[in-house]
Scaffold this active site. Structure first.
Site, short mmCIF file in Angstrom:
data_model
loop_
_atom_site.label_atom_id
_atom_site.label_comp_id
_atom_site.label_asym_id
_atom_site.label_seq_id
_atom_site.Cartn_x
_atom_site.Cartn_y
_atom_site.Cartn_z
N LYS A 144 0.82 -1.23 0.00
CA LYS A 144 0.00 0.00 0.00
C LYS A 144 0.85 1.27 0.00
O LYS A 144 0.36 2.33 -0.36
CB LYS A 144 -0.95 0.01 1.20
CG LYS A 144 -2.15 -0.91 0.98
CD LYS A 144 -3.26 -0.69 1.98
CE LYS A 144 -4.46 -1.55 1.64
NZ LYS A 144 -5.40 -1.71 2.75
N LYS A 180 -4.13 -9.47 -7.91
CA LYS A 180 -5.36 -9.82 -7.19
C LYS A 180 -6.53 -8.99 -7.71
O LYS A 180 -6.37 -7.80 -7.99
CB LYS A 180 -5.12 -9.51 -5.71
CG LYS A 180 -6.20 -9.99 -4.77
CD LYS A 180 -5.90 -9.59 -3.34
CE LYS A 180 -6.17 -8.12 -3.07
NZ LYS A 180 -6.29 -7.75 -1.66
N LYS A 222 -11.05 -4.11 -5.24
CA LYS A 222 -11.97 -2.98 -5.41
C LYS A 222 -11.20 -1.69 -5.68
O LYS A 222 -11.77 -0.71 -6.13
CB LYS A 222 -12.91 -2.83 -4.21
CG LYS A 222 -12.29 -2.91 -2.84
CD LYS A 222 -13.36 -3.11 -1.75
CE LYS A 222 -12.80 -3.82 -0.54
NZ LYS A 222 -13.80 -4.35 0.36
#
Ligand code: TYM
Length: 345
Positions: free
Chosen positions: A121, A205, A208
């Site tokens: 992240k 992956k 969203k």
């Protein structure tokens, strides 16, 4: 499900999902579908909308409120029954935040620094500008699990490291205070789709937060959109092989076959037995039909439930009361173990 070191603890399942955007097929196959299956195993199941985790990155308050209700609606539409499972949103049970703080004092900076999700992240960004909450995120996740003395946590593969950290935190707490108080929780990562990949890139992956909407199937997509996304999904020119091992090195093909297997409740072997030798030109329409057949009723039911947000809030509130009744005594006992004076009535 194994018992291992937890024989003295009553079996209890806990898991959570962030209300930080729409639900994807990855969330459904890797998590919600399995949560629903577990509510019929006779073990107590506790499921959470982790709104406190969502704010580790800024959320628009109105959107957060809507997404919290939409996620609850998604759980119900997929078959979660509030009579069989406890469903609530995290901020309504303050013991999560309380135990999260305690675990911030147990976990080590080095442990957090090794979390691959934290590294992903902040990759390419200035980690100094990330919130402290994002760094401490796994410690709050450990609190979510351990404040219920949960023994089993169904998750997708991307959460495995966080559940392992939860085990480390429990073990360190038990060791530092000379108790056998927190269970050493088992991750439950099972089924054909524990890692659903992007429809555009089989090495990434399905998420969203991917900027391309074509990379994922959302639970709110209509039938035409689902069919279009599957038709356009990246594949290769080879036909379907006979054996699962032969999908190695073909990530996109492997992903579509795994999605089919998970939706149909079959193994990858069974799917290949039916489709070996066929090209993706004939497999994709079958997959699209199956996806539409499974997801369209969920999406319709979510829409129906969202017409009555007050009813969703009511069920979340009742769930929070039941969750609190389990978590509060465990939190109080934790304070006692720590040496906190508790004299309020
Ligand atoms: P979150 O909100 O990112 O995802 C919720 C669940 O969906 C699974 N999942 C997937 N499974 C398969 N393939 C995919 N592409 C895919 N994408 C998501 C995730 O593995 C997860 O099971 N940290 C957690 C939320 C959390 C939690 C907890 C989970 C907070 N506290 C306590 C378990 C126990 C998260 O961000 O999941």
């Amino acid at each position: 499900m194994t018992e291992g070191a937890n024989a003295k603890f009553q079996k209890r399942v806990f898991s959570g999902i962030q209300p930080s955007g729409g639900l994807t097929l990855g969330n459904y196959l890797g998590a919600i579908k399995r949560f629903v299956e577990m509510q019929d195993t006779g073990i107590e199941t506790v499921y959470c909308v982790v709104d406190m985790h969502a704010i580790t990155v800024w959320q628009d308050p109105e959107a957060l409120r809507r997404q919290t209700r939409e996620l609850a609606a998604g759980y119900f539409a997929a078959g979660l029954n509030p009579e069989k499972s406890i469903l609530f949103n995290q901020s309504q049970v303050s013991a999560h935040a309380e135990l999260g703080w305690v675990f911030n004092c147990v976990a080590r900076m080095g442990w957090m620094n090794r979390m691959t999700q934290w590294k992903d992240k902040t990759a390419g960004k200035d980690a100094e500008k990330a919130s402290l909450g994002l760094f401490a995120y796994p410690s709050l996740m450990a609190a979510d699990i351990l404040v219920y003395h949960a023994t089993h946590v169904p998750v997708g593969e991307d959460q495995k490291q966080h559940v392992e950290l939860t085990r480390d935190i429990a073990a360190k707490f038990n060791h530092d205070y000379g108790v056998d108080f927190f269970p050493i929780t088992e991750p439950v990562i099972e089924g054909a789709a524990t890692r659903v990949m992007s429809l555009r890139d089989g090495t990434k992956k399905m998420s969203k937060s991917d900027p391309s909407d074509m990379s994922r199937i959302n639970l709110t997509d209509d039938a035409d959109t689902i069919a279009k996304k599957i038709k356009k999904a990246k594949t290769d020119a080879e036909p379907m092989p006979d054996l699962p091992e032969m999908l190695a090195g073909r990530p996109e093909a492997k992903n579509l076959v795994s999605i089919y297997a998970a939706l149909a409740g079959q193994t990858v072997e069974q799917v290949l037995a039916d489709y070996a030798g066929q090209g993706f030109g004939s497999f994709k329409p079958k997959l699209a039909d199956l996806a539409v057949e499974t997801l369209a009723p969920i999406s319709t039911e979510m829409g129906r439930l969202m017409q009555d947000p007050a009813e969703i809030d009511r069920i979340l509130g009742l769930g929070a009361d039941r969750a609190d009744a389990i978590a509060r005594p465990i939190m109080e006992r934790t304070y006692e173990i720590l040496g906190m004076v508790r004299s309020r009535h």
